[in-house]
Every structure is written in structure tokens, then in C-alpha cells.
Design an enzyme around this catalytic site. Sequence first.
Site, short mmCIF file in Angstrom:
data_model
loop_
_atom_site.label_atom_id
_atom_site.label_comp_id
_atom_site.label_asym_id
_atom_site.label_seq_id
_atom_site.Cartn_x
_atom_site.Cartn_y
_atom_site.Cartn_z
N GLU A 43 0.81 -1.19 -0.14
CA GLU A 43 -0.24 0.01 -0.02
C GLU A 43 0.77 1.17 0.03
O GLU A 43 1.72 1.28 0.90
CB GLU A 43 -0.90 -0.07 1.23
CG GLU A 43 -2.00 0.93 1.34
CD GLU A 43 -2.69 0.99 2.50
OE1 GLU A 43 -2.73 0.06 3.27
OE2 GLU A 43 -3.71 1.74 2.67
N ARG A 72 5.50 -12.72 9.75
CA ARG A 72 6.15 -11.71 9.37
C ARG A 72 7.41 -11.50 10.01
O ARG A 72 7.68 -12.19 11.09
CB ARG A 72 5.35 -10.44 10.27
CG ARG A 72 4.20 -9.72 9.54
CD ARG A 72 3.51 -8.80 10.29
NE ARG A 72 2.53 -7.98 9.71
CZ ARG A 72 2.44 -7.13 9.06
NH1 ARG A 72 3.66 -6.28 9.32
NH2 ARG A 72 1.73 -6.54 8.28
N LYS A 89 4.54 0.57 9.85
CA LYS A 89 4.62 1.94 9.16
C LYS A 89 4.06 3.06 10.09
O LYS A 89 4.65 4.06 9.94
CB LYS A 89 3.85 1.84 7.88
CG LYS A 89 4.69 1.50 6.73
CD LYS A 89 3.85 1.60 5.39
CE LYS A 89 3.20 0.21 5.12
NZ LYS A 89 2.55 0.07 3.90
P1 ATP Z 1 2.77 -2.33 7.95
O1 ATP Z 1 2.08 -2.79 9.32
O2 ATP Z 1 4.42 -2.09 8.24
O3 ATP Z 1 2.26 -0.78 7.73
P2 ATP Z 1 1.49 -3.55 5.98
O4 ATP Z 1 1.33 -4.99 5.92
O5 ATP Z 1 0.43 -2.67 6.23
O6 ATP Z 1 2.89 -3.17 6.89
P3 ATP Z 1 1.68 -3.36 3.16
O7 ATP Z 1 2.05 -2.08 2.30
O8 ATP Z 1 0.13 -3.48 3.14
O9 ATP Z 1 2.25 -3.04 4.41
O10 ATP Z 1 2.42 -4.70 2.98
C1 ATP Z 1 2.92 -5.11 1.62
C2 ATP Z 1 3.20 -6.56 1.87
O11 ATP Z 1 4.37 -6.68 2.79
C3 ATP Z 1 2.02 -7.45 2.27
O12 ATP Z 1 1.92 -8.62 1.63
C4 ATP Z 1 2.56 -7.80 3.87
O13 ATP Z 1 2.21 -8.89 4.25
C5 ATP Z 1 4.15 -7.73 3.52
N1 ATP Z 1 4.72 -7.41 4.86
C6 ATP Z 1 4.54 -6.22 5.60
N2 ATP Z 1 5.25 -6.32 6.82
C7 ATP Z 1 5.91 -7.42 6.75
C8 ATP Z 1 7.05 -8.16 7.84
N3 ATP Z 1 7.26 -7.42 8.85
N4 ATP Z 1 7.26 -9.29 7.34
C9 ATP Z 1 6.96 -9.80 6.10
N5 ATP Z 1 6.07 -9.22 5.40
C10 ATP Z 1 5.48 -8.19 5.76
MG MG Z 2 -1.44 -2.71 5.20
#
Ligand code: ATP
Ligand code: MG
Length: 567
Positions: free
Chosen positions: A35, A261, A271
Site C-alpha cells: 500500500e 512476519r 509503518k
Molecule cells: P505495516 O504494518 O508495516 O504498515 P503492511 O502490511 O500494512 O505493513 P503493506 O504495504 O500492506 O504493509 O504490505 C505489503 C506486503 O508486505 C504485504 O503482503 C505484507 O504482508 C508484507 N509485509 C509487511 N510487513 C511485513 C513483515 N514485517 N514481514 C514480512 N512481510 C511483511
Molecule cells: Mg497494510
Amino acid sequence: MEEKEVVSKNFIELAIDKDLAEGVYDHVCTRFPPEPNGYLHIGHAKSILLNYGLSQEYNGEFHMRFDDTNPTKEKTEFVDSIKADIQWLGADWKDHLYYASDYFPQMYEAAVKLIKKGKAFVCDLSAEEIREYRGTLTEPGKESPYRNRSVEENLDLFERMKNGEFPEGSRTLRAKIDLASGNFNMRDPVIYRIRYMHHHRQGDKWCIYPMYDFAHPIQDAMEHITHSLCSLEFEAHRPLYDWVVNNVSVPNKPRQIEFARLGIDHTVMSKRKLRKLVEEGIVSGWDDPRMPTLCGLRRRGFTPASIRNFCDRIGVAKSASVVEYSFLEHCLREDLNDTAERTMAVLRPVKLVITNYPEGKSETVTVENNPTDPASGTHEITFSRECWIEADDFMEVPVPKYKRLTPNGPECRLKGAYLITCTGCKKDENGNVVEVYAEYDPNSPGGDPADGRKVKGATIHWVDAATALDAEVRVYSELFSDPAPDGADKDFLACMNPESLEVLTGCKVEPRMRDIAAAYDKTEKKGKTAPSFQFMRLGYFCLDNKDCSEEHLVFNRSVTLKDSFKK
Ligand code: ATP
Ligand code: MG
């Protein structure tokens, strides 16, 4: 290069093997769907490299897709930085770059079809009411009073939602699934909502936006993704993912697989929290070298190879685990040991005067660029009567077993130059040592005594005072002193390490650093890995990709030499 270990397949590879063997899919296609609401962090790198790696391993495709279905927080700035970070890591999406918002027309069509099949309805309950109606773990949900609207009425209302006839929050489109389900996600989830927001790509074209759980499976299906990998928290969403795939007509049915994760100790990985650190001014920006963001790690001096290696070695699993930050450092140290040029720099300088060396004389000595890689060659440095040495390489009153410079102490080696013996020092009125005196043995060029005698003291690094340049060096340590600041019950802002940054000025470096900085200045600094060096005896340092210039040299300490990772 060490040989790649033969490791057994992980559970995702086993699932893919099975799907291919059973003919569920005849190809493998993975995607990374960020995102664009912030910068990527090392957790994202794990996901990127996992998805990209599988596409390579199975000779398939890797798609890059911006999940820009939520207009509130998304920005073009983030889109650009995410692309740059993924390219830097080395994951290549070729011409498979997609934006979820480009599928808005198809998603709208899919919603209309669900309404026609009697599987979706327009609901007038407020968000609050929807929550109340949803029930609890022990009690089933209550039907919305709007659940049994006719198909015609639903079609009419949904179209009018799209046309902007209703205020934000007044209506939603909900899937009609199962209010008695033990899984809350299946209790008539909202799939469309009204939002009067400007979208970074679509402008004001839309005022209804699909929810993630509806949009994501449709995008996956339309791109012919086979294995849709996501983190564990989406496990409970999988029944809804499958429901959408099975109830909307799609050209392909992808499979969702969840993995744990990545968490790293002494840092936070969401984030939202990282943004807070930026907004509160606790760090200098998303690319502050103490941040676990990819732009922060890059600025700190991490190489793509070190991050790839790290992600490879931590593997993928179903259960959450926290990896030590020291292991990430270990992977960087391994890479830089092979690739970083050796140089001498003095961080806390004191003047060394070699009293028996002729005044005005200067000579050059040759030093290896990297002893682990003879092919990397040598370079020359100048040597003269006055040098800068590290203040703590001298002690007027030595502690027991002190092997460095001390009056009448052991003979020491000035790296690559000569053997010297300390004779004394000069102090200012406050008792601070301002000059150290020594005599050299002219018959020990390169630091090797002509008579082959054993040198009892240490080898000391130095920089010729006649040619040295001043530099600023930023020394980093953990951003959080608490090893688990990401804990659910913790105020992460109360876990900060107040001493995570130490700025040293007046450090002394070799004059060729100016040319290296000038050449680097002419490149696209921010998206590239900056030149890295091993400052002998001190650690690995790189040019700062933001503040370093030919006139003002700035180095970041990437990692120390000492490995604290326990294998
Ligand atoms: P955050 O919680 O840091 O905002 P998010 O999952 O909301 O992370 P996205 O931009 O939606 O961020 O994530 C893109 C992809 O990265 C998703 O498929 C998510 O599962 C993966 N992802 C995010 N954080 C991690 C992590 N710590 N380890 C592995 N994969 C991750
Ligand atoms: Mg997200």
C-alpha cells in the site's frame, strides 16, 4: 563465494510443488502488493524477496502491484520510493507493474454481479450499528434490516452511491454471507464504502472505494496470480478471500498462503510507528540511518546483497519469531569484509610528532585495498613527520598490559609505515594531551624491522597530518534500548535509546576521499549504495547519501568490526 547450502524446501515451496504436481496450476505467478502509504522496511524486503525468489525458482512471473484502493493516505511520493527500493534490492518485475485502482471498473462490475445474484446488498446502518449487529464470539450476528432489499433496489442504490448522491458513511455495500459464522469476517462484511477523497491516480472519478478483502482477491485473480502470499494476520481473512474468488467470475483462482512476519529486536516494524518517529522528529526522516526502512538501511551502508543474504538465511515459517538485529549486522559485515576498501581514518585525533623524522620530508607508502581480495589492488598514502592517531592509542600512565603508545612503552607499528617508540607527550594547561612524541626506526620501512626483531606493541592506524582532510562521522547504535519495543503492551516511544546517534567532527581521513565524494556526488546518490570502506580497527563506514559532499565529507558508521552475533 561460499557454496550455497543445500536446504530443505520451506512449506510454501512444498505447497507449490503439490499444486503443480496435481495440475491445480501449470505455472507460478507471485506478486508484491504494497500500500503506497509509507516507505518500505526490512519486513517488506522479506516479502519481496520471497515472492520474487519463488518466481525465479519456478521460472514464473513476479508482479509488482500498488494496492492503492484506500485514497486517504496514499501519495505519489511513496509510489516512487517503493519502486526505487525494490529495484535496489534487485527484484525485477519486468513489465508487470500494476495499480489496484486501475481495476476499479472491473471491481465495480463484480459487485454489480454479486447484487444480481442476490449475494450483496446496500446497507444503511452506520459503522457503529454494523459493529453492534455483528454479534460476539459466542453470539451470532443480527441481520441488517436492509438485508432483504430487492435486487432492483440494491442495483439502483449502488449506482447512486457511485454517482455521489449520498453522503460519506451513510451507506455501504455488504456481501451477504453468514451471520452465524464463527469467523467475523464472514458476517456480511462491507465490500464498498463511500469516500469523497481525491485519489492519487484516479483523481475525483470515484467516490466509492472497495474494501481490501474484496479488492485483493479480484486483483490477484485478474493478474493470474497463482500463490498469493501474505502475512499471518490474514489467515482469518482467507475464507472471505476464497468466497470472493468463488462467487465473482474470475479467469483464475489464486491460493492464499500465510507466513510469519519478520520482526527484529531493538526496532519497530510497522509503518504507523515508523511514521510517528518521523513526525515527532525523533529521527531525521524515513531515511534516517537508524530506521529499519530500506532507504534508511541503504543510507546506513547496507548493501542489497547483505539484505538478500539475510532474508535467505532467516527463511520462512508459519510461526512468528524475532530475529536479532546483530544477525542483520553479521550479514552486512560478511559482505563488506569481501568488498569494502580498507582505509585509515582517525575519529578522535591527537597529533603524533615523530621527532627524529626530517622536517619537510614526505614519502609515500603503499597499502592494500583489501587483503581478502588481492585483485582489488593497492593505493598510496603519504607519510611525514606529523600524523594523526587515535587519542586512545596513547596513555601517559598505562593500564596493565597496555600494548599501545606510552612513554618508554613497547615498540609499535604505524601500519604500513615504520616502527616507532613513544618518548613522551605535551599537555595543555588543563592537563589534556595535545601532542604525542615518538622516534622511528628508519630501517623498518613498511613496518618491517631490518633485523627481523619481534614487535611487542600494537599496530596503530594513522593519517598523515600534512594531507589529511576533516570529516564528520556519525556513529549509530540501536534506536531502541528496549529489545522488544514493538510489544503490544508497550509505549514504543518510551523505549528509545537516547544515545543512538553520536556525531563526531574534526575526524581525519585520507585526501582521496574528496575525489571519491566528488565522483559519487555526480551520481544519483539517493537510490544507490554509497561507497563503503573499512576504517582499519574501527568498523565499516560509508559516505552519507544525503549530506556528504566534496566540501563537507560525512560518513556513517554502518557496523562495527566486532561481531556480537552468537552463532
Ligand atoms: P505495516 O504494518 O508495516 O504498515 P503492511 O502490511 O500494512 O505493513 P503493506 O504495504 O500492506 O504493509 O504490505 C505489503 C506486503 O508486505 C504485504 O503482503 C505484507 O504482508 C508484507 N509485509 C509487511 N510487513 C511485513 C513483515 N514485517 N514481514 C514480512 N512481510 C511483511
Ligand atoms: Mg497494510
